[in-house]
Motif scaffolding. Structure first.
Motif, PDB file in Angstrom:
ATOM      1  N   TYR A  58      -3.353  -8.810   3.261  1.00  0.00           N
ATOM      2  CA  TYR A  58      -4.062  -8.369   2.050  1.00  0.00           C
ATOM      3  C   TYR A  58      -3.142  -8.367   0.821  1.00  0.00           C
ATOM      4  CZ  TYR A  58      -8.050  -6.965   4.901  1.00  0.00           C
ATOM      5  OH  TYR A  58      -9.136  -6.967   5.724  1.00  0.00           O
ATOM      6  N   PHE A  59      -1.897  -7.951   1.013  1.00  0.00           N
ATOM      7  CA  PHE A  59      -0.966  -7.941  -0.124  1.00  0.00           C
ATOM      8  C   PHE A  59      -0.705  -9.350  -0.639  1.00  0.00           C
ATOM      9  CE2 PHE A  59       1.048  -3.686   1.321  1.00  0.00           C
ATOM     10  CZ  PHE A  59       0.130  -2.994   0.569  1.00  0.00           C
ATOM     11  N   LEU A  60      -0.582 -10.309   0.279  1.00  0.00           N
ATOM     12  CA  LEU A  60      -0.339 -11.691  -0.135  1.00  0.00           C
ATOM     13  C   LEU A  60      -1.562 -12.296  -0.812  1.00  0.00           C
ATOM     14  CD1 LEU A  60       1.748 -13.080   2.879  1.00  0.00           C
ATOM     15  CD2 LEU A  60       2.547 -12.504   0.581  1.00  0.00           C
ATOM     16  N   LYS A  61      -2.765 -11.898  -0.371  1.00  0.00           N
ATOM     17  CA  LYS A  61      -3.982 -12.357  -1.056  1.00  0.00           C
ATOM     18  C   LYS A  61      -3.997 -11.828  -2.490  1.00  0.00           C
ATOM     19  CE  LYS A  61      -7.205 -13.092   2.779  1.00  0.00           C
ATOM     20  NZ  LYS A  61      -8.511 -12.705   3.379  1.00  0.00           N
ATOM     21  N   HIS A 121     -16.667   0.123  -7.883  1.00  0.00           N
ATOM     22  CA  HIS A 121     -15.742   1.251  -8.071  1.00  0.00           C
ATOM     23  C   HIS A 121     -16.124   2.444  -7.206  1.00  0.00           C
ATOM     24  CE1 HIS A 121     -13.331  -0.608 -11.110  1.00  0.00           C
ATOM     25  NE2 HIS A 121     -14.375  -0.863 -11.881  1.00  0.00           N
ATOM     26  N   LEU A 122     -17.420   2.661  -7.033  1.00  0.00           N
ATOM     27  CA  LEU A 122     -17.853   3.774  -6.170  1.00  0.00           C
ATOM     28  C   LEU A 122     -17.371   3.561  -4.743  1.00  0.00           C
ATOM     29  CD1 LEU A 122     -21.471   4.201  -7.566  1.00  0.00           C
ATOM     30  CD2 LEU A 122     -19.642   5.891  -7.741  1.00  0.00           C
ATOM     31  N   TYR A 123     -17.563   2.345  -4.221  1.00  0.00           N
ATOM     32  CA  TYR A 123     -17.118   2.047  -2.866  1.00  0.00           C
ATOM     33  C   TYR A 123     -15.586   2.100  -2.771  1.00  0.00           C
ATOM     34  CZ  TYR A 123     -21.704   0.586  -1.088  1.00  0.00           C
ATOM     35  OH  TYR A 123     -22.998   0.565  -0.662  1.00  0.00           O
ATOM     36  N   ASN A 124     -14.905   1.558  -3.742  1.00  0.00           N
ATOM     37  CA  ASN A 124     -13.442   1.504  -3.718  1.00  0.00           C
ATOM     38  C   ASN A 124     -12.835   2.904  -3.713  1.00  0.00           C
ATOM     39  OD1 ASN A 124     -10.899   0.000  -3.905  1.00  0.00           O
ATOM     40  ND2 ASN A 124     -10.757   0.888  -5.950  1.00  0.00           N
ATOM     41  N   LYS A 151     -12.365   1.769   5.817  1.00  0.00           N
ATOM     42  CA  LYS A 151     -12.434   0.319   5.987  1.00  0.00           C
ATOM     43  C   LYS A 151     -13.805  -0.218   5.609  1.00  0.00           C
ATOM     44  CE  LYS A 151     -11.146  -3.344   9.189  1.00  0.00           C
ATOM     45  NZ  LYS A 151     -10.587  -3.675  10.534  1.00  0.00           N
ATOM     46  N   VAL A 152     -14.872   0.512   6.022  1.00  0.00           N
ATOM     47  CA  VAL A 152     -16.247   0.093   5.689  1.00  0.00           C
ATOM     48  C   VAL A 152     -16.429   0.053   4.168  1.00  0.00           C
ATOM     49  CG1 VAL A 152     -18.674   0.769   5.791  1.00  0.00           C
ATOM     50  CG2 VAL A 152     -17.256   0.886   7.850  1.00  0.00           C
ATOM     51  N   ASN A 153     -15.967   1.078   3.481  1.00  0.00           N
ATOM     52  CA  ASN A 153     -16.137   1.142   2.029  1.00  0.00           C
ATOM     53  C   ASN A 153     -15.331   0.067   1.314  1.00  0.00           C
ATOM     54  OD1 ASN A 153     -17.811   3.586   0.991  1.00  0.00           O
ATOM     55  ND2 ASN A 153     -16.650   4.417   2.719  1.00  0.00           N
ATOM     56  N   PHE A 154     -14.099  -0.189   1.770  1.00  0.00           N
ATOM     57  CA  PHE A 154     -13.301  -1.245   1.146  1.00  0.00           C
ATOM     58  C   PHE A 154     -13.932  -2.619   1.364  1.00  0.00           C
ATOM     59  CE2 PHE A 154      -9.416   1.657   1.545  1.00  0.00           C
ATOM     60  CZ  PHE A 154      -9.460   1.993   0.206  1.00  0.00           C
ATOM     61  N   GLU A 155     -14.510  -2.838   2.555  1.00  0.00           N
ATOM     62  CA  GLU A 155     -15.168  -4.115   2.840  1.00  0.00           C
ATOM     63  C   GLU A 155     -16.368  -4.323   1.921  1.00  0.00           C
ATOM     64  OE1 GLU A 155     -14.517  -6.688   4.602  1.00  0.00           O
ATOM     65  OE2 GLU A 155     -12.762  -5.969   5.691  1.00  0.00           O
ATOM     66  N   LYS A 156     -17.135  -3.265   1.685  1.00  0.00           N
ATOM     67  CA  LYS A 156     -18.291  -3.370   0.792  1.00  0.00           C
ATOM     68  C   LYS A 156     -17.836  -3.644  -0.649  1.00  0.00           C
ATOM     69  CE  LYS A 156     -21.531  -0.532   3.447  1.00  0.00           C
ATOM     70  NZ  LYS A 156     -22.358   0.690   3.480  1.00  0.00           N
ATOM     71  N   TYR A 176      -7.787  -5.645  -2.619  1.00  0.00           N
ATOM     72  CA  TYR A 176      -6.829  -6.163  -1.643  1.00  0.00           C
ATOM     73  C   TYR A 176      -5.636  -5.220  -1.525  1.00  0.00           C
ATOM     74  CZ  TYR A 176      -9.109 -10.733  -1.117  1.00  0.00           C
ATOM     75  OH  TYR A 176      -9.979 -11.744  -0.813  1.00  0.00           O
ATOM     76  N   ILE A 177      -5.159  -4.696  -2.661  1.00  0.00           N
ATOM     77  CA  ILE A 177      -4.039  -3.747  -2.618  1.00  0.00           C
ATOM     78  C   ILE A 177      -4.441  -2.497  -1.844  1.00  0.00           C
ATOM     79  CG2 ILE A 177      -2.572  -2.227  -4.014  1.00  0.00           C
ATOM     80  CD1 ILE A 177      -2.556  -4.336  -6.163  1.00  0.00           C
ATOM     81  N   ASN A 178      -5.643  -1.974  -2.106  1.00  0.00           N
ATOM     82  CA  ASN A 178      -6.094  -0.773  -1.405  1.00  0.00           C
ATOM     83  C   ASN A 178      -6.273  -1.029   0.093  1.00  0.00           C
ATOM     84  OD1 ASN A 178      -6.156   1.393  -3.189  1.00  0.00           O
ATOM     85  ND2 ASN A 178      -8.041   0.672  -4.148  1.00  0.00           N
ATOM     86  N   MET A 179      -6.784  -2.219   0.432  1.00  0.00           N
ATOM     87  CA  MET A 179      -6.967  -2.552   1.846  1.00  0.00           C
ATOM     88  C   MET A 179      -5.606  -2.707   2.532  1.00  0.00           C
ATOM     89  SD  MET A 179     -10.209  -5.168   1.578  1.00  0.00           S
ATOM     90  CE  MET A 179     -10.643  -5.200   3.327  1.00  0.00           C
ATOM     91  N   GLY A 180      -4.618  -3.224   1.794  1.00  0.00           N
ATOM     92  CA  GLY A 180      -3.277  -3.315   2.349  1.00  0.00           C
ATOM     93  C   GLY A 180      -2.688  -1.947   2.607  1.00  0.00           C
ATOM     94  N   ILE A 181      -2.859  -1.034   1.648  1.00  0.00           N
ATOM     95  CA  ILE A 181      -2.360   0.338   1.823  1.00  0.00           C
ATOM     96  C   ILE A 181      -3.066   1.010   2.996  1.00  0.00           C
ATOM     97  CG2 ILE A 181      -2.185   2.605   0.741  1.00  0.00           C
ATOM     98  CD1 ILE A 181      -2.026   1.142  -1.945  1.00  0.00           C
ATOM     99  N   ASP A 182      -4.382   0.754   3.128  1.00  0.00           N
ATOM    100  CA  ASP A 182      -5.161   1.318   4.232  1.00  0.00           C
ATOM    101  C   ASP A 182      -4.600   0.841   5.576  1.00  0.00           C
ATOM    102  OD1 ASP A 182      -7.647   2.917   4.835  1.00  0.00           O
ATOM    103  OD2 ASP A 182      -8.140   1.060   5.922  1.00  0.00           O
ATOM    104  N   ALA A 183      -4.230  -0.448   5.616  1.00  0.00           N
ATOM    105  CA  ALA A 183      -3.674  -1.000   6.860  1.00  0.00           C
ATOM    106  C   ALA A 183      -2.321  -0.360   7.179  1.00  0.00           C
ATOM    107  CB  ALA A 183      -3.535  -2.517   6.733  1.00  0.00           C
ATOM    108  N   ILE A 184      -1.513  -0.083   6.129  1.00  0.00           N
ATOM    109  CA  ILE A 184      -0.224   0.581   6.348  1.00  0.00           C
ATOM    110  C   ILE A 184      -0.444   1.981   6.911  1.00  0.00           C
ATOM    111  CG2 ILE A 184       1.765   1.586   5.141  1.00  0.00           C
ATOM    112  CD1 ILE A 184       1.799  -0.864   3.359  1.00  0.00           C
ATOM    113  N   PHE A 185      -1.457   2.701   6.409  1.00  0.00           N
ATOM    114  CA  PHE A 185      -1.779   4.025   6.938  1.00  0.00           C
ATOM    115  C   PHE A 185      -2.059   3.941   8.438  1.00  0.00           C
ATOM    116  CE2 PHE A 185      -1.895   5.803   2.807  1.00  0.00           C
ATOM    117  CZ  PHE A 185      -2.065   7.172   2.919  1.00  0.00           C
ATOM    118  N   ARG A 186      -2.710   2.824   8.855  1.00  0.00           N
ATOM    119  CA  ARG A 186      -3.061   2.628  10.270  1.00  0.00           C
ATOM    120  C   ARG A 186      -1.933   1.938  11.044  1.00  0.00           C
ATOM    121  NH1 ARG A 186      -6.525  -1.037  10.119  1.00  0.00           N
ATOM    122  NH2 ARG A 186      -7.156  -1.244   7.949  1.00  0.00           N
TER     123      ARG A 186
END
Length: 630
Positions: free
Chosen positions: A284-287, A223-226, A242-247, A265-275
């Protein structure tokens, strides 16, 4: 807009995951193994109920991150164990579990009530772990933009989470410190202070895990990393996000925590949309979509909405429409379930209220029936009492007993007539002297003669009263008049009638009695007994002596003792104290002997009310004791 979506009510599940605590038990490395181990202990470890309760609390917290659809499964068993062990910490855990469960189901009022109960009880128990988690839940409930609770107050959310953070910093337990940091950081994020939140979360990441349950430390670190990834994303530090989501993903995958994998996975998908990396976001959303069967239904619509928006941006209108339909269908299903649940709850409340009303009606019927039975029993008892009295009157006649009564009556009348003649003659002699003293205005002498006159009147009153009481006993009149009265006030009134004699002999009368002591008995009978005993105590006391009267209630019995330190009673007299045919009255310190019937009459009268009059053989003084049941 994306931030509002991810931080809004759709990510309420993110916050619920924070309510995990440390209970000493296991070192299981894999969550599945850990859960299986705990479930086995819970089902088999009935001998150690307290430990079983702690296992259940731990299991519920792990379910929250691993299998949310099973959360609250063992809550009822936790209550049963609490009822057997009376361990207050388990009760506080139950309140917290129920509060978090209601929070996840959007039942905010029920969640708030349970969170407050958990906070109050854990504060009394000084259990920092539960206090911190309770404040975290109260903070979430007041975070309106996050929870969807319209009555929430973000300032209260800040206050609660800050209190939790301050308490958490005072403990050395890594899990509790992490919970305090996470929830305060999350409140700061809702206020838009991502920089301070990021610094706070980074401080939490530096905490060295020291919990005995390693899997819980891993969940905290996830949760801290997320959350740190979310902060960096909102500050457009995409490299750090990205580093924190990967951890966070690495921790979730390493411990098979699929519910947490769904979240990251949802947060990483949102992060990708930001980029603007739409293909990466789709991956990530499909995962996350593949893990939806493990997630509570009311947590899935957010993912479907993200997929719909994603495919609209990619101009894949067919896929967007498919996810839009699935989103609408699921929302309708959830709303329908909410309505059904609300209806069922209202139905249960109605049935409960109806049952209570039926119980009250049944009780009223029982009371009416009981009253009618009581009236019947009373009439029956009255009839039986009359029959018994009539039978007793017919049986209680024997020649020998009648002759003894006649003999005793003649003797008593003779003695009382003699005693009455003495005070009358004395008053006849005193009256002319009083008149002469008044003519010569010798007031001191008048006062002295009037005191003597009063004493003779009191003696006559006692003799006449004894005569009436003897008549009452001889005609076998057992009637009594039970009433409530203040014995302290009645004794003081009685004492006034003896004041002249007490003053004349310079006696010290001490009363030991509560001012508000209420007795329930025949007032006239009791006062008659006390009057006789007090008269004797004054009569046999030396000038300047002491008399002690004690009145006290003990175990539904009132004890009244009267003690004097005068002439005393010899052993021969003690044998027949309460029989006037055996014992003759003796002369007082400065008075002639009386009729000697006072003690016997008083004892018989007091026995009419279920009490008794006895003599206590003490080392010092002469003590008589009246016992009156209450």
């Amino acid at each position: 807009m994306i931030l509002n979506n991810i931080m809004g009510h759709r990510l309420r599940y993110l916050f619920i995951l924070v309510f995990i605590f440390s209970i000493i038990f296991s070192h299981a490395q894999d969550v599945g193994v850990f859960i299986d181990s705990l479930e086995s202990r819970i089902l088999c470890n009935d001998k150690n109920l307290l430990q079983t309760g702690k296992d259940i609390a731990t299991l519920e917290m792990v379910f929250l991150s691993y299998q949310p659809n099973r959360y609250g499964e063992f809550a009822d068993k936790l209550v049963k164990i609490f009822e057997l062990t009376k361990d207050q910490n388990l009760l506080a855990e139950y309140y917290l579990i129920q509060g978090a469960k209601s929070f996840g189901n959007n039942q905010f009022s029920d969640s708030y009530k349970n969170a407050q109960l958990a906070a109050e009880l854990s504060t009394r128990l000084q259990d920092t772990a539960i206090i911190v988690r309770s404040y975290a839940l109260l903070g979430a409930l007041n975070n309106a933009s996050f929870s969807g609770n319209e009555s929430g107050d973000i300032n209260k959310a800040m206050d609660y989470t800050l209190l939790g953070y301050q308490l958490a910093t005072k403990t050395n337990i890594s899990i509790i410190r992490s919970i305090g940091i996470q929830n305060y950081a999350f409140a700061l994020m809702q206020k838009g202070d991502f920089k301070q939140a990021s610094q706070l979360l980074n401080r939490g990441i530096q905490i060295e895990p020291n919990g005995s349950i390693k899997i819980l430390d891993k969940i905290m670190r996830f949760h801290l990393y997320n959350l740190s990834g979310v902060c960096h994303r909102e500050m457009h530090n995409f490299k750090d996000s990205k580093v924190n989501f990967e951890k966070a993903k690495s921790i979730a995958q390493g411990s098979s925590m699929k519910a947490l994998m769904y979240l990251v996975y949802i947060n990483m998908g949102i992060d990708a949309i930001f980029r603007n990396e739409l293909d990466e976001a789709e991956l990530y959303f499909l995962k996350a979509f593949q893990l939806k069967d493990l997630i509570a239904k009311n947590k899935i619509p957010i993912l479907l909405k993200h997929l719909q928006n994603l495919y609209e941006r990619k101009n894949d209108h067919k896929s967007a429409l498919a996810f839009s339909k699935e989103y609408s269908s699921l929302r309708d299903e959830i709303n329908s379930a909410e309505k059904n649940r609300t209806f069922i709850e209202l139905q249960l409340k109605y049935n409960t209220l109806k049952n209570e009303i039926n119980k009250l009606n049944l009780e009223n019927e029982k009371i009416k029936l009981s009253k009618s039975k009581s009236v019947f029993v009373i009439y029956l008892l009255i009839i039986l009492a009359i029959v018994l009295i009539m039978s007793a009157l017919n049986v209680w006649k024997s020649r020998k007993a009648l002759n003894e009564v006649i003999k005793k009556k003649e003797l008593l009348y003779s003695m009382i007539s003699h005693d009455l003649r003495g005070p009358v003659i004395s008053m006849q002699q005193v009256m002319p002297i009083i008149i002469d003293a008044i003519n010569f205005k010798s007031m001191d002498k008048v006062k002295m003669l009037l005191q003597s006159f009063q004493h003779n009147v009191i003696n006559m009153h006692n003799l006449i009263e004894n005569l009436f009481n003897i008549a009452k006993i001889n005609r076998e009149d057992n009637s009594v008049n039970i009433e409530e009265f203040n014995i302290y006030n009645e004794f003081n009134n009685l004492e006034v009638s003896f004041s002249s004699k007490i003053t004349q002999k310079d006696l010290h009368l001490t009363l030991v009695c509560e001012r508000n002591l209420i007795l329930k008995t025949d007032r006239m009978i009791l006062l008659s007994g006390i009057r006789n005993l007090l008269h004797n105590a004054i009569k046999f006391s030396y000038a300047g002596g002491s008399i002690i009267v004690k009145i006290e209630n003990q175990n539904k019995v009132c004890n009244i003792s009267i003690t004097d330190f005068g002439l005393g009673i010899d052993d021969e007299t003690k044998k027949g104290l309460f029989n006037s045919l055996i014992t003759k009255s003796k002369m007082g310190v400065d008075e002639a002997a009386g009729s000697g019937v006072g003690l016997e009459v008083s004892q018989k009268l007091i026995r009419l009310v279920g009490g008794d009059l006895t003599y206590l053989d003490t080392i010092e003084g002469t003590t008589f004791l009246i016992i009156i049941p209450q």
